[in-house]
Scaffold this active site. Structure first.
Site, PDB file in Angstrom:
ATOM      1  N   LYS A  33       0.853  -1.197   0.000  1.00 26.00           N
ATOM      2  CA  LYS A  33       0.000   0.000   0.000  1.00 26.00           C
ATOM      3  C   LYS A  33       0.893   1.253   0.000  1.00 26.00           C
ATOM      4  CE  LYS A  33      -0.273  -0.178   5.042  1.00 26.00           C
ATOM      5  NZ  LYS A  33      -1.010  -0.790   6.157  1.00 26.00           N
ATOM      6  N   TYR A 256      15.321  31.004   7.129  1.00 26.74           N
ATOM      7  CA  TYR A 256      14.202  31.739   7.729  1.00 26.74           C
ATOM      8  C   TYR A 256      14.365  31.832   9.247  1.00 26.74           C
ATOM      9  CZ  TYR A 256      11.658  31.358   3.332  1.00 26.74           C
ATOM     10  OH  TYR A 256      11.273  31.450   2.031  1.00 26.74           O
TER      11      TYR A 256
HETATM   12  C1  LIG Z   1      -0.382  -1.893   6.667  1.00 26.33           C
HETATM   13  C2  LIG Z   1      -0.988  -3.156   7.057  1.00 26.33           C
HETATM   14  C3  LIG Z   1      -0.211  -4.296   7.227  1.00 26.33           C
HETATM   15  C4  LIG Z   1       1.292  -4.281   7.180  1.00 26.33           C
HETATM   16  O1  LIG Z   1       1.759  -3.788   8.413  1.00 26.33           O
HETATM   17  P1  LIG Z   1       3.314  -3.609   8.691  1.00 26.33           P
HETATM   18  O2  LIG Z   1       3.429  -3.354  10.141  1.00 26.33           O
HETATM   19  O3  LIG Z   1       3.719  -2.431   7.862  1.00 26.33           O
HETATM   20  O4  LIG Z   1       3.974  -4.852   8.257  1.00 26.33           O
HETATM   21  C5  LIG Z   1      -0.866  -5.489   7.503  1.00 26.33           C
HETATM   22  N1  LIG Z   1      -2.202  -5.536   7.608  1.00 26.33           N
HETATM   23  C6  LIG Z   1      -2.975  -4.440   7.461  1.00 26.33           C
HETATM   24  C7  LIG Z   1      -4.437  -4.569   7.593  1.00 26.33           C
HETATM   25  C8  LIG Z   1      -2.398  -3.218   7.195  1.00 26.33           C
HETATM   26  O5  LIG Z   1      -3.176  -2.139   7.059  1.00 26.33           O
END
Ligand SMILES: *Cc1c(COP(=O)(O)O)cnc(C)c1O
Length: 362
Positions: A33, A256
């Site tokens: 994702k 700044y």
């Molecule tokens: C993002 C996510 C993961 C992965 O989690 P990590 O800690 O980044 O490995 C697994 N399951 C769900 C539902 C997520 O949203």
């Protein structure tokens, strides 16, 4: 001269999958994702699948379809549906969907034109996307109805761990018990023995009781262990060329607000990355970057498009490459260093790198 560049290190992704493999016999879902945690969803997915990940996971069906379009053929699960489940898109692309609400599953059963592969998403303590326990029976009832009508096929049961980053198995016990209970109910309802998955990176690394049939690994692919117990391989390097230099006397305010004042005569170098590119604006004075094997401090406030570094008595010609972060150790800061300097977690650093930064693959 190349501009700012974020290189994704696919060898590191492969090494991280191999590291996870030493800790679990369950299947590995590569979660890509948010554009593969900023590292390129297709790039990370391809590297992870080549290294043995059997599944891919995304937030949206759209992200999943992009992986399919790139030719990735392994099962893909998407778990958050901003405007209801897009059943047609999911079925057409062969994408599984997780559904954690009675209403959403009901709508899917009512609308699906062809059989959609569903993972029942049960709340195991997050109070976020999953179905609350008091509605599990109702959710399973709708699933049975959909199953009989051939609108859905329940292929998975999904939970999520709220406390796994504590690296204490006892903190996960309630969620593990919840998963078992949900699986039992699903089996009792005649929905077969779907694939169960609960753990993300922390659970996969620290608590075998959470592994069930599959672990979902996102952060771990790119070298982040949220539990802070395992050294993994950083999977990106952000570099930027020096684009401007000046030599200034002691007592010169920089940037700044003049928040930094040179304490001796110094060379200042400008790097063309700023907060619009994901460099955190709130930073500890210890923040710095690597140039030619030495660490030099970020001088003054981060601007939208640039930062200034104080290279002291060292002069570097324009075009000299600086490493903002990378897995190299020594003078090179890591993503974790930046997270520490910014008072945040490494995830926000890697997902925050902006679109102006050129991407490449190494
Ligand atoms: C993002 C996510 C993961 C992965 O989690 P990590 O800690 O980044 O490995 C697994 N399951 C769900 C539902 C997520 O949203």
């Amino acid at each position: 001269m190349n501009g700012p560049t974020l290189r994704t290190l696919t060898g590191a992704v492969a090494a991280n999958v191999a590291g996870i493999r030493t800790r679990t016999r369950s299947m590995i879902m590569a979660v890509v994702k948010a554009d593969g945690y900023g590292h390129g969803a297709v790039t990370v997915a391809e590297a992870a699948v080549a290294a043995g990940a059997g599944w891919l996971g995304t937030t949206s069906v759209g992200e999943a379809c992009a992986l399919r379009a790139a030719g990735l053929a392994v099962p893909i699960l998407a778990w958050l549906h901003a405007s209801g489940v897009d059943a047609e898109a999911a079925a057409a692309a062969g994408v599984d969907v997780a559904v954690g609400s009675v209403d959403e599953l009901g709508a899917l059963v009512a609308q699906a034109a062809s059989t959609v592969r569903v993972h029942l998403h049960v709340d195991t303590g997050m109070s976020r996307g999953g179905c609350p326990r008091r509605q599990w029976d109702e959710l399973i009832g709708v699933a049975q109805r959909g199953h009989r009508a051939r609108r859905v096929r329940v292929v998975g049961v999904m939970g999520h761990l709220p406390l796994a980053d504590r690296a204490e198995p006892a903190a996960n016990a309630a969620a593990v018990a919840g998963m078992r209970e949900a699986l039992k109910a699903v089996r009792a309802a005649g929905l077969g023995s779907p694939l169960a998955h609960l753990a993300a990176t922390s659970g996969a690394l620290t608590d075998p009781a959470t592994h069930f049939g599959m672990v979902r690994i996102g952060a771990g692919l790119v070298g982040i262990d949220p539990s802070g117990t395992v050294e993994m391989h950083g999977a990106s390097r952000l570099t930027a060329p020096i684009v401007h230099t000046s030599a200034v006397p002691a007592g010169t305010p920089v940037g700044y607000g003049g928040a930094y004042v040179t304490y001796r005569a110094a060379h200042l170098s400008v790097l063309p990355v700023g907060y619009a590119d994901g460099i955190p604006r709130e930073l500890s004075p210890r923040a710095g970057v690597e140039v030619r094997g030495r660490r030099f401090p970020v001088a003054g406030r981060v601007s939208m498009d640039q930062i200034v570094i104080d290279t002291g008595d060292r002069y570097f010609p324009t075009g000299t490459s600086a490493t903002v972060f990378g897995p190299d150790g020594g003078a090179t800061p890591s993503v974790h260093d930046w997270a520490h300097w910014a008072g945040t977690i490494p995830h926000t650093i890697v997902t925050g790198i902006g679109p102006r930064v050129r991407r490449s693959i190494a």
